[in-house]
Scaffold this motif. Structure first.
Motif, PDB file in Angstrom:
ATOM      1  N   ARG A  67       0.826  -1.200  -0.163  1.00 51.28           N
ATOM      2  CA  ARG A  67       0.024   0.025  -0.038  1.00 51.28           C
ATOM      3  C   ARG A  67       0.735   1.402   0.058  1.00 51.28           C
ATOM      4  O   ARG A  67       0.548   2.374  -0.653  1.00 51.28           O
ATOM      5  N   GLU A  70       1.936   2.007  -3.541  1.00 55.03           N
ATOM      6  CA  GLU A  70       1.104   2.356  -4.214  1.00 55.03           C
ATOM      7  C   GLU A  70       1.061   3.879  -4.122  1.00 55.03           C
ATOM      8  O   GLU A  70       0.648   4.691  -5.122  1.00 55.03           O
ATOM      9  N   ASP A  73       3.861   5.923  -5.528  1.00 55.89           N
ATOM     10  CA  ASP A  73       3.736   5.989  -7.268  1.00 55.89           C
ATOM     11  C   ASP A  73       2.486   6.981  -7.513  1.00 55.89           C
ATOM     12  O   ASP A  73       2.526   7.661  -8.478  1.00 55.89           O
ATOM     13  N   ALA A  74       1.309   6.985  -6.715  1.00 57.31           N
ATOM     14  CA  ALA A  74       0.296   7.940  -6.823  1.00 57.31           C
ATOM     15  C   ALA A  74       0.376   9.390  -6.417  1.00 57.31           C
ATOM     16  O   ALA A  74      -0.292  10.050  -6.631  1.00 57.31           O
TER      17      ALA A  74
END
Length: 423
Positions: A67, A70, A73-74
């Motif tokens: 998580r 992620e 990256d976001a």
């Protein structure tokens, strides 16, 4: 138009103070902007998590790592809450290993808080962890060094460490509930620590100092003025400044009954002493081999049947400012009940001693033999026990002065050094 390149957002790792102080001022703004907050249940409950942020309560770390990756990256701001200084045996190592970019905001570590509560300096202490790893290395560090802080874990705490330190002259300070209203520190003997159940989490401080009478410890009191034992050079496990393979005149011995420095150099190298390892020195004599292993950070048990030689071992250890536990008795009977060794030096005894040693399955066995007729039986015994064997004969000749200023070579007795390594 050129494509927009998203800049990865670093994960902010914030330590919550182990001494109970308010959170670092940097926490409020990063927490307010966070889209993901990760931490243990007690940490999440201790801070105002934004209503719109996702949370992950730590148990297994793998799901949180996914998580967090992620979120990076976001471009979603993420915060990880941790105890004390998260770079000291903390989550920073695992996050870095996962390739996550980090910003770390440390707080007072539990180790620093424990020493502060005890009123002790700790610039010469070794800090080790028994959390998530074999606790034997932490026990051996406490056996070997005069001042050690141990980060504990359920099943590897003060009771288990205390049990491993019975027989060593140590005073243990156990700090529990640091940073809370229930914070306290108790001074106990290893025997007392082993007999109790301790609340988690806690930090254990091991000190090489005279343990006071049990009555003096009944209320957990201890004398801040007398505990100590740190090395003056602030290097808890550094290579000794004076080196090793020291000349024989650096040790008290009788009738030249001492492992010569040329042989000792190879023996110590083969034993591979270092912090976290336990070395047995059987037939210790002057104690020179064990003492040099202790100088290199290992915990050492010296077994010697002659009480007079045992007193010499203790005097030599004191002269070199190291801790060597002496067991007075004749091997192999004296080996019964001793803690499991990582490596063993057999400087005295026959086939029965070597048989008893290999039955304990240490990683390495090193022995010195002056009599050639003992070499083949020893090699055969080691190989039959599943050890690969290497051997060398050492023949040294030392410079010696002659009348008139000339120099000659004086031969020392040749010695065979055998090394068995467990397959």
């Amino acid at each position: 138009m050129a494509p927009v390149t998203r800049v990865p957002s670093p994960v902010t790792v914030v330590g919550l103070d182990a001494a109970g102080a308010p959170p670092h001022p940097a926490l409020a703004p990063v927490l307010a902007a966070a889209g993901l907050v990760v931490g243990a249940a007690r940490h999440l409950a201790a801070v105002p998590v934004p209503a719109g942020a996702d949370t992950i309560t730590l148990g297994p770390l793998a799901p949180a790592l996914g998580r967090l990756a992620e979120a990076v990256d976001a471009g979603v701001p993420a915060v990880v809450l941790a105890s004390g200084d998260p770079g000291l045996f903390g989550i920073v190592r695992r996050l870095r290993a996962a390739g996550l970019p980090l910003r770390v905001v440390p707080a007072v570590s539990s180790v620093a808080a424990a020493f502060a509560h005890a009123g002790l300096p700790w610039d010469g202490a070794a800090v080790v962890s028994a959390h998530g790893r074999d606790p034997r290395a932490a026990v051996n560090a406490c056996r070997a060094l005069p001042l050690v802080a141990v980060l504990t874990a359920p099943g590897a705490g003060a009771a288990e460490l205390g049990a491993g330190l019975i027989g060593w002259s140590r005073r243990l300070l156990v700090a529990v509930h640091l940073g809370t209203a229930a914070e306290r520190i108790r001074a106990v003997t290893p025997e007392q620590a082993a007999a109790e159940t301790w609340a988690d989490p806690h930090v254990l401080l091991s000190l090489a100092a005279a343990v006071p009478a049990a009555s003096a410890l009944a209320d957990g009191a201890f004398d801040r003025a007398t505990v100590g034992g740190m090395r003056a050079d602030n290097q808890p496990a550094a290579a000794p400044a004076g080196g090793w393979a020291l000349p024989e005149d650096r040790y008290a011995h009788r009738d030249s009954m001492i492992t010569k420095s040329e042989v000792r150099a190879l023996v110590v190298a083969r034993l591979r002493p270092r912090l976290g390892r336990l070395i047995w020195d059987i037939g210790a004599g002057s104690g020179s081999v064990g003492i040099e292993c202790a100088l290199l950070g290992a915990a050492v048990l010296a077994v010697e049947q002659d009480p007079e030689a045992g007193a010499t071992v203790q005097a030599n250890a004191a002269a070199h400012a190291v801790h060597v536990r002496l067991v007075t008795g004749r091997a192999p009977a004296a080996l019964a009940g001793l803690p499991e060794p990582d490596a063993v030096f057999v400087g005295g005894g026959g086939v029965d001693v070597l048989t008893a040693v290999v039955a304990r399955r240490p990683e390495r066995v090193v022995l010195t033999l002056a009599a050639l007729d003992r070499v083949a039986p020893a090699v055969g015994l080691l190989r039959a026990a599943g050890y690969t064997v290497e051997g060398s004969q050492l023949s040294a000749a030392r410079l010696a002065d002659l009348p008139g200023g000339s120099i000659r070579l004086a031969a020392t007795n040749p010695v065979v050094v055998l090394t068995g390594e467990r397959q």
